[in-house]
Motif scaffolding. Structure first.
Motif, PDB file in Angstrom:
ATOM      1  N   ALA A  51       0.803  -1.236   0.000  1.00  0.00           N
ATOM      2  CA  ALA A  51       0.000   0.000   0.000  1.00  0.00           C
ATOM      3  C   ALA A  51       0.831   1.279   0.000  1.00  0.00           C
ATOM      4  N   ASP A  52       2.100   1.195   0.395  1.00  0.00           N
ATOM      5  CA  ASP A  52       2.940   2.404   0.372  1.00  0.00           C
ATOM      6  C   ASP A  52       3.449   2.709  -1.036  1.00  0.00           C
ATOM      7  N   ARG A  53       3.420   1.710  -1.937  1.00  0.00           N
ATOM      8  CA  ARG A  53       3.937   1.886  -3.304  1.00  0.00           C
ATOM      9  C   ARG A  53       2.857   1.881  -4.371  1.00  0.00           C
ATOM     10  N   VAL A  99      -3.141  -9.015  -9.267  1.00  0.00           N
ATOM     11  CA  VAL A  99      -2.681 -10.225  -8.578  1.00  0.00           C
ATOM     12  C   VAL A  99      -3.946 -10.969  -8.170  1.00  0.00           C
ATOM     13  N   ALA A 100      -4.112 -12.218  -8.621  1.00  0.00           N
ATOM     14  CA  ALA A 100      -5.386 -12.909  -8.435  1.00  0.00           C
ATOM     15  C   ALA A 100      -5.167 -14.369  -8.083  1.00  0.00           C
ATOM     16  N   HIS A 101      -6.114 -14.910  -7.302  1.00  0.00           N
ATOM     17  CA  HIS A 101      -5.998 -16.285  -6.803  1.00  0.00           C
ATOM     18  C   HIS A 101      -7.124 -17.172  -7.312  1.00  0.00           C
ATOM     19  N   SER A 102      -6.795 -18.367  -7.768  1.00  0.00           N
ATOM     20  CA  SER A 102      -7.754 -19.429  -8.069  1.00  0.00           C
ATOM     21  C   SER A 102      -8.829 -18.951  -9.044  1.00  0.00           C
ATOM     22  N   MET A 103     -10.106 -18.992  -8.656  1.00  0.00           N
ATOM     23  CA  MET A 103     -11.169 -18.538  -9.550  1.00  0.00           C
ATOM     24  C   MET A 103     -10.948 -17.082  -9.965  1.00  0.00           C
ATOM     25  N   GLY A 104     -10.461 -16.253  -9.043  1.00  0.00           N
ATOM     26  CA  GLY A 104     -10.141 -14.865  -9.386  1.00  0.00           C
ATOM     27  C   GLY A 104      -9.069 -14.782 -10.454  1.00  0.00           C
ATOM     28  N   GLY A 105      -8.120 -15.722 -10.418  1.00  0.00           N
ATOM     29  CA  GLY A 105      -7.082 -15.784 -11.446  1.00  0.00           C
ATOM     30  C   GLY A 105      -7.659 -16.149 -12.797  1.00  0.00           C
ATOM     31  N   ASN A 106      -8.604 -17.078 -12.795  1.00  0.00           N
ATOM     32  CA  ASN A 106      -9.290 -17.482 -14.016  1.00  0.00           C
ATOM     33  C   ASN A 106     -10.001 -16.279 -14.644  1.00  0.00           C
ATOM     34  N   VAL A 107     -10.670 -15.501 -13.803  1.00  0.00           N
ATOM     35  CA  VAL A 107     -11.376 -14.291 -14.257  1.00  0.00           C
ATOM     36  C   VAL A 107     -10.377 -13.271 -14.802  1.00  0.00           C
ATOM     37  N   ALA A 108      -9.286 -13.037 -14.054  1.00  0.00           N
ATOM     38  CA  ALA A 108      -8.294 -12.025 -14.442  1.00  0.00           C
ATOM     39  C   ALA A 108      -7.583 -12.397 -15.741  1.00  0.00           C
ATOM     40  N   LEU A 109      -7.300 -13.681 -15.944  1.00  0.00           N
ATOM     41  CA  LEU A 109      -6.648 -14.131 -17.181  1.00  0.00           C
ATOM     42  C   LEU A 109      -7.542 -13.880 -18.387  1.00  0.00           C
ATOM     43  N   ARG A 110      -8.832 -14.145 -18.226  1.00  0.00           N
ATOM     44  CA  ARG A 110      -9.759 -13.913 -19.342  1.00  0.00           C
ATOM     45  C   ARG A 110      -9.892 -12.416 -19.634  1.00  0.00           C
ATOM     46  N   LEU A 122       0.534  -9.164 -14.613  1.00  0.00           N
ATOM     47  CA  LEU A 122      -0.469 -10.091 -14.100  1.00  0.00           C
ATOM     48  C   LEU A 122       0.186 -11.239 -13.336  1.00  0.00           C
ATOM     49  N   VAL A 123      -0.327 -11.498 -12.134  1.00  0.00           N
ATOM     50  CA  VAL A 123       0.089 -12.667 -11.356  1.00  0.00           C
ATOM     51  C   VAL A 123      -1.158 -13.499 -11.086  1.00  0.00           C
ATOM     52  N   ALA A 124      -1.154 -14.750 -11.545  1.00  0.00           N
ATOM     53  CA  ALA A 124      -2.287 -15.648 -11.312  1.00  0.00           C
ATOM     54  C   ALA A 124      -1.802 -16.821 -10.471  1.00  0.00           C
ATOM     55  N   PHE A 280       6.343 -15.631  -1.112  1.00  0.00           N
ATOM     56  CA  PHE A 280       5.405 -15.055  -2.076  1.00  0.00           C
ATOM     57  C   PHE A 280       5.676 -13.558  -2.247  1.00  0.00           C
ATOM     58  N   MET A 281       5.841 -12.848  -1.135  1.00  0.00           N
ATOM     59  CA  MET A 281       6.051 -11.399  -1.213  1.00  0.00           C
ATOM     60  C   MET A 281       7.370 -11.057  -1.902  1.00  0.00           C
ATOM     61  N   SER A 282       8.426 -11.834  -1.644  1.00  0.00           N
ATOM     62  CA  SER A 282       9.707 -11.527  -2.297  1.00  0.00           C
ATOM     63  C   SER A 282       9.620 -11.828  -3.801  1.00  0.00           C
ATOM     64  N   THR A 283       8.890 -12.888  -4.174  1.00  0.00           N
ATOM     65  CA  THR A 283       8.668 -13.207  -5.598  1.00  0.00           C
ATOM     66  C   THR A 283       7.871 -12.095  -6.264  1.00  0.00           C
ATOM     67  N   LEU A 284       6.841 -11.630  -5.553  1.00  0.00           N
ATOM     68  CA  LEU A 284       5.979 -10.565  -6.085  1.00  0.00           C
ATOM     69  C   LEU A 284       6.757  -9.257  -6.229  1.00  0.00           C
ATOM     70  N   ASP A 285       7.521  -8.890  -5.206  1.00  0.00           N
ATOM     71  CA  ASP A 285       8.328  -7.659  -5.255  1.00  0.00           C
ATOM     72  C   ASP A 285       9.279  -7.667  -6.437  1.00  0.00           C
ATOM     73  N   GLU A 286       9.927  -8.804  -6.635  1.00  0.00           N
ATOM     74  CA  GLU A 286      10.891  -8.935  -7.738  1.00  0.00           C
ATOM     75  C   GLU A 286      10.207  -8.767  -9.076  1.00  0.00           C
ATOM     76  N   PHE A 287       9.009  -9.351  -9.207  1.00  0.00           N
ATOM     77  CA  PHE A 287       8.256  -9.311 -10.467  1.00  0.00           C
ATOM     78  C   PHE A 287       7.700  -7.916 -10.741  1.00  0.00           C
ATOM     79  N   LEU A 288       7.186  -7.266  -9.694  1.00  0.00           N
ATOM     80  CA  LEU A 288       6.564  -5.954  -9.869  1.00  0.00           C
ATOM     81  C   LEU A 288       7.603  -4.863 -10.091  1.00  0.00           C
TER      82      LEU A 288
END
Length: 288
Positions: A51-53, A99-110, A122-124, A280-288
């Motif tokens: 939230a700070d970034r 950044v989306a999880h499971s069914m939310g990831g399915n929705v975000a990919l579409r 995009l992270v699914a 997860f957070m370090s993977t996400l930080d690196e990707f973003l």
């Protein structure tokens, strides 16, 4: 815990849908989209770190959390995709990071395949839907049998009352049983945010029971794969090594993506962003 988010709502297909906003409006927008029978506050730990970034927004999908239940129990994938498109359109978030999880990831990919220019990154997390093996098993059942079973299941759902727990601790025990990786603190937060108190003092989960009945028809798999191949932004597909979900690197689905990379998380199940939060957070930080 840091200052929490503000609650807001928007209208989609006449439904009043809820989302939380973590502030920082001048920053790049980032959407956190939960999975089936979950809720937007399951992202709180992730949101606090970002939230700070970023201008972090987390919606409750229709039928989930503090969003309205669909009066005709319409929880088809196209309805969820429309809702996401409506949120991004109404709040003028594009180009947005998702950044989306499971069914939310399915929705975000579409959504991303439909509007490639609207998504920056995009992270699914386990968001590709049923594996090729499951789809083949489903297709082997005659369509009439599948359709009749759906009608029967809908009818049963209509007569099923939401389960009531006598105490909050009973619901907490159910949450712990569902995911053994959760810390007591995580489990309590997810339970408190995902439950409502009934008039008689008992407790029930916020999600609509009809979400347990999957639509009998979806887009043809080839069309879904066409949408995946239309995605142009950098994409991460994350999988838990101990999850029931099928890894697209092993089952061949990765070939439909042009810009995606798969990362598997050891000692993690379907909710790997809870199970291995620091990694997860370090993977996400690196990707973003």
């Amino acid at each position: 815990m840091a200052r929490g988010p503000t609650s807001n709502s928007f209208i989609s297909q006449r439904l009043k849908l809820h989302y939380v906003d973590w502030g920082n409006e001048g920053a790049l927008p980032l959407l956190l989209v939960h999975g089936g029978r979950d809720h937007c506050r399951s992202w709180d730990w992730v949101a606090e770190k970002l939230a700070d970034r970023y201008h972090v927004i987390a919606p409750d999908l229709r039928g989930h959390g503090d969003s309205a239940w669909s009066p005709d129990a319409n929880y088809d994938m196209d309805a969820f995709v429309y809702d996401l498109a409506q949120l991004i359109h109404q709040l003028d978030l594009a180009p947005v990071t998702i950044v989306a999880h499971s069914m939310g990831g399915n929705v975000a990919l579409r959504y991303t395949g439909l509007y490639p220019d609207h998504v920056r990154k995009l992270v699914a997390i386990e968001g590709l839907g049923p594996s090729p093996k499951v789809l083949a098993e489903r297709a082997a059942v005659p369509v009439g049998d599948r359709f009749r079973k759906w009608i029967d299941d809908k009818r049963k759902a209509a007569g099923r009352m939401p389960k009531r727990y006598a105490t909050l601790d009973d619901a907490l025990a159910r949450m712990m049983a569902e995911n053994a990786y959760l810390t007591p603190e995580q489990a309590r937060h997810l339970t408190v945010q995902g439950i409502n108190r009934n008039e008689d003092g008992s407790w029930s989960w916020k999600f609509d029971n009809y979400l347990n009945v999957w639509s009998v028809f979806d887009m043809p798999q080839a069309d879904i794969e066409t949408l995946w191949s239309a995605i142009t932004c950098p994409t991460l597909l994350l999988y838990g090594a101990d999850s029931w979900a099928s890894n697209p690197q092993g089952d061949g689905r990765l070939r439909h993506f042009n810009t995606a990379k798969v990362i598997e998380f050891e000692n993690a199940g379907h909710w790997l962003h809870h199970d291995q939060f620091e990694r997860f957070m370090s993977t996400l930080d690196e990707f973003l």
